[in-house]
Motif scaffolding. Structure first.
Motif, PDB file in Angstrom:
ATOM      1  N   LEU A 195     -20.177   2.277 -11.411  1.00  0.00           N
ATOM      2  CA  LEU A 195     -20.149   3.698 -11.742  1.00  0.00           C
ATOM      3  C   LEU A 195     -20.804   3.940 -13.096  1.00  0.00           C
ATOM      4  O   LEU A 195     -21.572   4.902 -13.276  1.00  0.00           O
ATOM      5  CB  LEU A 195     -18.706   4.199 -11.743  1.00  0.00           C
ATOM      6  CG  LEU A 195     -18.503   5.690 -12.024  1.00  0.00           C
ATOM      7  CD1 LEU A 195     -19.135   6.534 -10.921  1.00  0.00           C
ATOM      8  CD2 LEU A 195     -17.010   6.008 -12.169  1.00  0.00           C
ATOM      9  N   ILE A 206     -12.502   6.312 -15.516  1.00  0.00           N
ATOM     10  CA  ILE A 206     -13.361   7.130 -14.664  1.00  0.00           C
ATOM     11  C   ILE A 206     -13.681   8.455 -15.350  1.00  0.00           C
ATOM     12  O   ILE A 206     -14.830   8.918 -15.336  1.00  0.00           O
ATOM     13  CB  ILE A 206     -12.707   7.338 -13.294  1.00  0.00           C
ATOM     14  CG1 ILE A 206     -12.696   6.023 -12.519  1.00  0.00           C
ATOM     15  CG2 ILE A 206     -13.432   8.429 -12.504  1.00  0.00           C
ATOM     16  CD1 ILE A 206     -11.872   6.049 -11.250  1.00  0.00           C
ATOM     17  N   ASN A 207     -12.676   9.084 -15.965  1.00  0.00           N
ATOM     18  CA  ASN A 207     -12.915  10.350 -16.669  1.00  0.00           C
ATOM     19  C   ASN A 207     -13.977  10.177 -17.747  1.00  0.00           C
ATOM     20  O   ASN A 207     -14.872  11.022 -17.894  1.00  0.00           O
ATOM     21  CB  ASN A 207     -11.616  10.852 -17.307  1.00  0.00           C
ATOM     22  CG  ASN A 207     -10.625  11.400 -16.292  1.00  0.00           C
ATOM     23  OD1 ASN A 207     -10.919  11.457 -15.096  1.00  0.00           O
ATOM     24  ND2 ASN A 207      -9.445  11.769 -16.760  1.00  0.00           N
ATOM     25  N   ALA A 225     -10.452   3.861  -6.033  1.00  0.00           N
ATOM     26  CA  ALA A 225     -11.563   3.141  -6.650  1.00  0.00           C
ATOM     27  C   ALA A 225     -11.742   1.776  -5.991  1.00  0.00           C
ATOM     28  O   ALA A 225     -12.867   1.335  -5.731  1.00  0.00           O
ATOM     29  CB  ALA A 225     -11.331   2.990  -8.147  1.00  0.00           C
ATOM     30  N   TYR A 275     -16.209  -1.976  -9.593  1.00  0.00           N
ATOM     31  CA  TYR A 275     -16.465  -0.573  -9.260  1.00  0.00           C
ATOM     32  C   TYR A 275     -16.766   0.227 -10.525  1.00  0.00           C
ATOM     33  O   TYR A 275     -17.732   1.010 -10.562  1.00  0.00           O
ATOM     34  CB  TYR A 275     -15.267   0.053  -8.540  1.00  0.00           C
ATOM     35  CG  TYR A 275     -15.377   1.555  -8.474  1.00  0.00           C
ATOM     36  CD1 TYR A 275     -16.255   2.167  -7.584  1.00  0.00           C
ATOM     37  CD2 TYR A 275     -14.630   2.368  -9.333  1.00  0.00           C
ATOM     38  CE1 TYR A 275     -16.389   3.551  -7.547  1.00  0.00           C
ATOM     39  CE2 TYR A 275     -14.759   3.751  -9.303  1.00  0.00           C
ATOM     40  CZ  TYR A 275     -15.641   4.331  -8.422  1.00  0.00           C
ATOM     41  OH  TYR A 275     -15.785   5.705  -8.399  1.00  0.00           O
ATOM     42  N   LEU A 276     -15.956   0.061 -11.565  1.00  0.00           N
ATOM     43  CA  LEU A 276     -16.180   0.811 -12.794  1.00  0.00           C
ATOM     44  C   LEU A 276     -17.522   0.455 -13.416  1.00  0.00           C
ATOM     45  O   LEU A 276     -18.210   1.312 -13.983  1.00  0.00           O
ATOM     46  CB  LEU A 276     -15.035   0.541 -13.782  1.00  0.00           C
ATOM     47  CG  LEU A 276     -13.662   1.065 -13.356  1.00  0.00           C
ATOM     48  CD1 LEU A 276     -12.586   0.593 -14.325  1.00  0.00           C
ATOM     49  CD2 LEU A 276     -13.665   2.590 -13.253  1.00  0.00           C
ATOM     50  N   GLU A 287     -17.522   9.453 -16.164  1.00  0.00           N
ATOM     51  CA  GLU A 287     -18.072  10.631 -15.502  1.00  0.00           C
ATOM     52  C   GLU A 287     -18.654  11.635 -16.501  1.00  0.00           C
ATOM     53  O   GLU A 287     -19.573  12.387 -16.177  1.00  0.00           O
ATOM     54  CB  GLU A 287     -16.990  11.322 -14.656  1.00  0.00           C
ATOM     55  CG  GLU A 287     -16.530  10.523 -13.447  1.00  0.00           C
ATOM     56  CD  GLU A 287     -17.505  10.591 -12.273  1.00  0.00           C
ATOM     57  OE1 GLU A 287     -18.627  11.105 -12.444  1.00  0.00           O
ATOM     58  OE2 GLU A 287     -17.139  10.113 -11.171  1.00  0.00           O
ATOM     59  N   ALA A 325      -7.185   3.358 -14.860  1.00  0.00           N
ATOM     60  CA  ALA A 325      -8.309   3.652 -13.970  1.00  0.00           C
ATOM     61  C   ALA A 325      -8.787   5.079 -14.147  1.00  0.00           C
ATOM     62  O   ALA A 325      -9.998   5.352 -14.212  1.00  0.00           O
ATOM     63  CB  ALA A 325      -7.897   3.404 -12.521  1.00  0.00           C
ATOM     64  N   GLN A 326      -7.842   6.014 -14.239  1.00  0.00           N
ATOM     65  CA  GLN A 326      -8.231   7.419 -14.388  1.00  0.00           C
ATOM     66  C   GLN A 326      -8.891   7.671 -15.733  1.00  0.00           C
ATOM     67  O   GLN A 326      -9.879   8.419 -15.825  1.00  0.00           O
ATOM     68  CB  GLN A 326      -7.003   8.312 -14.229  1.00  0.00           C
ATOM     69  CG  GLN A 326      -7.345   9.798 -14.127  1.00  0.00           C
ATOM     70  CD  GLN A 326      -8.157  10.104 -12.878  1.00  0.00           C
ATOM     71  OE1 GLN A 326      -7.673   9.958 -11.767  1.00  0.00           O
ATOM     72  NE2 GLN A 326      -9.416  10.514 -13.064  1.00  0.00           N
ATOM     73  N   TYR A 358     -19.954  -0.067 -19.295  1.00  0.00           N
ATOM     74  CA  TYR A 358     -18.575  -0.496 -19.062  1.00  0.00           C
ATOM     75  C   TYR A 358     -18.506  -1.956 -19.484  1.00  0.00           C
ATOM     76  O   TYR A 358     -19.288  -2.786 -19.005  1.00  0.00           O
ATOM     77  CB  TYR A 358     -18.210  -0.354 -17.581  1.00  0.00           C
ATOM     78  CG  TYR A 358     -16.849  -0.918 -17.231  1.00  0.00           C
ATOM     79  CD1 TYR A 358     -15.698  -0.193 -17.505  1.00  0.00           C
ATOM     80  CD2 TYR A 358     -16.729  -2.175 -16.646  1.00  0.00           C
ATOM     81  CE1 TYR A 358     -14.447  -0.709 -17.185  1.00  0.00           C
ATOM     82  CE2 TYR A 358     -15.487  -2.688 -16.317  1.00  0.00           C
ATOM     83  CZ  TYR A 358     -14.351  -1.953 -16.596  1.00  0.00           C
ATOM     84  OH  TYR A 358     -13.121  -2.473 -16.287  1.00  0.00           O
ATOM     85  N   THR A 383      -5.578   6.820  -7.909  1.00  0.00           N
ATOM     86  CA  THR A 383      -6.938   6.615  -8.419  1.00  0.00           C
ATOM     87  C   THR A 383      -7.329   5.151  -8.319  1.00  0.00           C
ATOM     88  O   THR A 383      -8.462   4.820  -7.950  1.00  0.00           O
ATOM     89  CB  THR A 383      -7.024   7.087  -9.877  1.00  0.00           C
ATOM     90  OG1 THR A 383      -6.710   8.480  -9.936  1.00  0.00           O
ATOM     91  CG2 THR A 383      -8.419   6.866 -10.442  1.00  0.00           C
ATOM     92  N   ARG A 419     -24.127   6.200 -14.087  1.00  0.00           N
ATOM     93  CA  ARG A 419     -24.069   7.299 -15.059  1.00  0.00           C
ATOM     94  C   ARG A 419     -24.806   6.969 -16.366  1.00  0.00           C
ATOM     95  O   ARG A 419     -24.740   7.723 -17.323  1.00  0.00           O
ATOM     96  CB  ARG A 419     -22.603   7.641 -15.381  1.00  0.00           C
ATOM     97  CG  ARG A 419     -21.806   8.165 -14.211  1.00  0.00           C
ATOM     98  CD  ARG A 419     -22.321   9.528 -13.739  1.00  0.00           C
ATOM     99  NE  ARG A 419     -21.386  10.156 -12.816  1.00  0.00           N
ATOM    100  CZ  ARG A 419     -21.370   9.948 -11.504  1.00  0.00           C
ATOM    101  NH1 ARG A 419     -22.257   9.114 -10.955  1.00  0.00           N
ATOM    102  NH2 ARG A 419     -20.499  10.563 -10.729  1.00  0.00           N
TER     103      ARG A 419
END
Length: 456
Positions: free
Chosen positions: A144, A117-118, A450, A140-141, A121, A113-114, A152, A446, A148
């Motif tokens: 996101l 997200i990194n 999320a 969610y990803l 972002e 997950a981290q 995904y 994380t 951005r």
């Protein structure tokens, strides 16, 4: 589809990728293929076993002088500037690499997950191979990433992406998809002469199957007889639930039943089984995802890793013609099965990478929602304070059976399977109970944060 025309931009540019969980089976298969695709540049690889990863790359034919073990961000940047591959054990160093897309294949939901997200972002696309993560926070990803302006995506070569592709292909062509699914990981290979059934590296004497090889009489009764005949063998696998969760969230199809059906059946029978009960099948509703165990003879083709859709036949003459060409039709002529009997792991994944980076398109859906929740049901009594340990090749939770529930029944009530993994119980749990959110000590990981951001 002419793929050389579809991705003709590959002749003019390179795509820089990072791969996590690089030394695993999936990672190796993708790295094998990267050796043969000039437009793919492996900028960074992340694995806890950095030396082992380097040795594997050399075995695969990568030049040793182009592989650099890096311990800080400056070293990663320097390696990329020299057109070398940075090998790291700390996923945080991937933020220093010059990337178009990260292929996430650690299989560790919290770390995965981290990593995702990194990357998102900082404007890097993500191809998610860790289905454990996707099943919990994929929607969610995806949201996101849309925010951005990156992609995904699921990864072709893994069954979720392949099945999403087959379902959406069928829908675009106007087919009415009654059911969609996959075979479980390994075939059940029966030798009628000896009565021996081969499953992975196991051999069992099951002479009763000799009289059960055809689908005669009542379908549900015959399937129950087959299941009883192989009761000594596993008939379900945790990853299947996870993968069907991902497919459900991308397609809007719902689970056929909580435990999934797992009939032991032959390919030629799929259009007789995954159809409504009123027509002689096993389904209580249409528009579902499900899983079967493939029964075949030694000289028959494998379905290990394959995916299928069952569609409604709308013109008898057309489908009778197709049946004469060998397509799988149901006995009543009302349903047909269309299938891909394989998945090629990382060998196929570059297609998803090209689609994401060159065209800004996902292999999954850009409108993912929580349509199903993979949950954990206790198979024994647990005491408060026990940790739900995850482990093994299939990322099982010891003492827990997976279920796949419709979101309306489970979302925000029951804990997603991999959110419960490695968490401590706050209360005693009786055998048969489904793990709910209020039973767990949920830290501010994380993954949990999320998941909390998913719409209720």
């Amino acid at each position: 589809m002419n793929y050389e025309l579809l991705f003709q931009e590959l002749q003019q540019r390179a795509i820089c990728i990072a791969l996590t969980g690089a030394k695993g089976g999936f990672g190796r298969s993708l790295l094998v293929q990267c050796r043969h695709i000039k437009s793919l540049r492996v900028a960074a690889l992340c694995d806890l076993d950095v030396e082992g990863t380097r040795a594997m790359l050399i075995e695969l034919g990568y030049a040793p002088e182009r592989l650099v073990i890096c311990h800080d961000a400056a070293a990663v940047r320097a390696a990329n500037e020299r057109d070398q591959t940075a090998l790291v054990s700390d996923y945080r160093l991937l933020d220093a690499a010059a990337l178009d897309i990260v292929v996430e294949a650690t299989g560790n939901p919290d770390i995965s997950a981290q990593i995702a997200i990194n990357a998102i972002e900082r404007g890097v696309h993500v191809a998610m191979v860790s289905k454990e993560t996707d099943a919990v926070i994929g929607p969610y990803l995806n949201a996101l990433a849309c925010e951005r302006k990156v992609v995904y995506t699921t990864a072709d070569g893994d069954q979720p992406s392949n099945l999403i592709g087959l379902v959406t292909w069928a829908r675009v062509l106007g087919f009415d998809v009654v059911a969609a699914g996959k075979s479980s990981e390994y075939d059940y290979i029966y030798h009628p002469a000896s009565g021996e059934l081969a499953y992975t590296d196991q051999r069992h004497q099951v002479p009763a199957l000799s009289g059960l090889l055809t689908l005669e009489g009542d379908t549900a009764t015959r399937l129950q007889q087959r299941s009883e005949a192989i009761r000594a063998l596993p008939q379900s696998a945790t990853p299947d639930y996870c993968e069907m969760n991902v497919v459900a969230n991308s397609t809007g199809l719902t689970p056929a039943c909580d435990a999934l059906s797992y009939p032991l059946c032959r390919i030629s029978e799929l259009a007789d089984i995954f159809i409504p009960r009123a027509d002689g099948g096993i389904l209580d509703r249409e528009g579902v995802v499900d899983v079967f165990n493939c029964l075949r003879l030694p000289d028959e083709a494998s379905f290990g890793g394959g995916v299928f859709v069952v569609v409604r036949c709308t013109d008898n003459e057309v489908w009778q013609t197709l049946g004469q060409k060998g397509h799988v039709l149901g006995r009543n002529g009302k349903y047909a099965c269309i299938y891909l009997p394989y998945h090629l792991m990382g060998l196929e994944t570059p297609i998803s990478l090209f689609s994401a980076v060159l065209h800004g398109r996902a292999s999954g859906s850009t409108t993912q929602q929580v349509h199903a929740v993979m949950t954990a049901q206790a198979q024994r009594a647990f005491k408060a304070g026990e940790v739900l340990r995850m482990g093994g090749h299939h990322h099982n939770i010891d003492g827990m059976k997976p279920l796949l529930l419709p979101a309306a029944q489970a979302h925000r009530i029951h804990a997603p399977f991999y959110l419960a993994a490695n968490r401590r119980l706050k209360v005693d749990v009786a055998a048969g109970e489904i793990i709910s959110l209020d039973m767990l000590e949920l830290d501010r990981s994380t993954l949990y944060d999320a998941w909390q951001k998913l719409s209720g």
